[in-house]
Design a protein around this motif. Sequence first.
Motif, short mmCIF file in Angstrom:
data_model
loop_
_atom_site.label_atom_id
_atom_site.label_comp_id
_atom_site.label_asym_id
_atom_site.label_seq_id
_atom_site.Cartn_x
_atom_site.Cartn_y
_atom_site.Cartn_z
N GLU A 1 -2.79 9.43 2.63
CA GLU A 1 -1.42 8.93 2.81
C GLU A 1 -1.40 7.74 3.76
OE1 GLU A 1 0.66 12.46 4.02
OE2 GLU A 1 0.72 13.25 1.98
N GLN A 2 -2.18 7.81 4.85
CA GLN A 2 -2.26 6.69 5.79
C GLN A 2 -2.88 5.47 5.11
OE1 GLN A 2 -4.61 8.35 8.93
NE2 GLN A 2 -2.91 9.50 9.82
N THR A 3 -3.88 5.70 4.28
CA THR A 3 -4.56 4.61 3.59
C THR A 3 -3.61 3.91 2.62
OG1 THR A 3 -6.68 5.75 3.81
CG2 THR A 3 -6.54 4.02 2.12
N VAL A 4 -2.84 4.69 1.88
CA VAL A 4 -1.86 4.10 0.95
C VAL A 4 -0.83 3.29 1.72
CG1 VAL A 4 0.03 4.66 -0.64
CG2 VAL A 4 -2.18 5.82 -0.86
N THR A 5 -0.34 3.83 2.82
CA THR A 5 0.64 3.12 3.64
C THR A 5 0.05 1.81 4.16
OG1 THR A 5 1.71 5.17 4.27
CG2 THR A 5 2.11 3.28 5.69
N ARG A 6 -1.17 1.87 4.66
CA ARG A 6 -1.83 0.68 5.20
C ARG A 6 -2.08 -0.36 4.11
NH1 ARG A 6 -7.40 -0.82 7.21
NH2 ARG A 6 -6.93 -2.57 8.57
N LEU A 7 -2.58 0.09 2.96
CA LEU A 7 -2.83 -0.84 1.85
C LEU A 7 -1.53 -1.50 1.39
CD1 LEU A 7 -5.49 0.96 -0.31
CD2 LEU A 7 -5.59 -1.40 0.48
N THR A 8 -0.48 -0.73 1.31
CA THR A 8 0.81 -1.29 0.89
C THR A 8 1.29 -2.34 1.88
OG1 THR A 8 1.36 0.80 -0.18
CG2 THR A 8 3.19 -0.68 0.28
N GLU A 9 1.13 -2.04 3.16
CA GLU A 9 1.56 -2.98 4.21
C GLU A 9 0.71 -4.25 4.17
OE1 GLU A 9 1.32 -5.13 7.72
OE2 GLU A 9 -0.15 -3.53 7.55
N ILE A 10 -0.60 -4.11 4.03
CA ILE A 10 -1.49 -5.28 4.00
C ILE A 10 -1.22 -6.11 2.75
CG2 ILE A 10 -3.89 -6.04 3.78
CD1 ILE A 10 -4.67 -3.52 5.40
N ALA A 11 -1.09 -5.45 1.60
CA ALA A 11 -0.87 -6.17 0.34
C ALA A 11 0.46 -6.92 0.37
CB ALA A 11 -0.91 -5.21 -0.83
N SER A 12 1.47 -6.37 1.05
CA SER A 12 2.77 -7.03 1.10
C SER A 12 2.72 -8.34 1.91
CB SER A 12 3.83 -6.11 1.67
OG SER A 12 3.63 -5.90 3.05
N ARG A 13 1.72 -8.46 2.79
CA ARG A 13 1.57 -9.70 3.57
C ARG A 13 0.91 -10.80 2.78
NH1 ARG A 13 -0.75 -6.62 8.60
NH2 ARG A 13 -2.63 -7.11 7.45
N HIS A 14 0.19 -10.43 1.71
CA HIS A 14 -0.49 -11.42 0.86
C HIS A 14 0.46 -11.80 -0.26
CE1 HIS A 14 -3.92 -9.88 3.04
NE2 HIS A 14 -4.59 -10.94 2.64
N ARG A 15 0.71 -13.06 -0.41
CA ARG A 15 1.69 -13.52 -1.39
C ARG A 15 1.03 -13.94 -2.72
NH1 ARG A 15 7.09 -13.43 -0.15
NH2 ARG A 15 7.37 -13.20 2.08
N GLY A 16 -0.16 -13.44 -3.01
CA GLY A 16 -0.80 -13.77 -4.27
C GLY A 16 -0.13 -13.07 -5.43
#
Length: 170
Positions: free
Chosen positions: A152-167
């Motif tokens: 659950e922490q990994t999904v949250t972190r990945l979602t947060e990191i991916a949202s910062r990338h505008r690709g």
Amino acid sequence: MSPDSPPRSPNLLTDPSWRPSPRAKTVWTVQIALAWLAVFAALLGWVALDPGRRPWQVAAAVIVVPVAVFAAVAVPRWRYRVHRWEVTDEAVYTRVGWLTQESRVAPISRVQTVDTERGPLERLLDLSTVTVTTASSAGAVHISLLDRAVAEQTVTRLTEIASRHRGDAT
């Protein structure tokens, strides 16, 4: 470093840092045991249906039983030593396998979806698998058999990191 060796890049990829849950060994042991049950059932059927071949049946059992025990004991521990994963601000890294090994790097800019999956045995052991779908012909990256809270922490972190990338993840 010898004068003939190539220069080292300052950004060499290191092995991923994190292992799956220690309970992953239990999942792999159960999976191997279930696979070997089919072999044992066939051997028992042979014994029941063809009692005239006892020497061959004993020889088969002498081979099958130690191989099955070795597989159920050694393979899960070996896999646990090999399996690794890591999520950074730049990519998702995984290394899996036991006989053959596969390392994957999925750049965060290519992430399309992040999902979790929990099969019956995983639910019983409170484990989850995180699947990171990317714009890659190699398919999704699976981070298998994590403690549910870590997943659950990994999904949250990945979602947060991916949202910062505008690709566009393509």
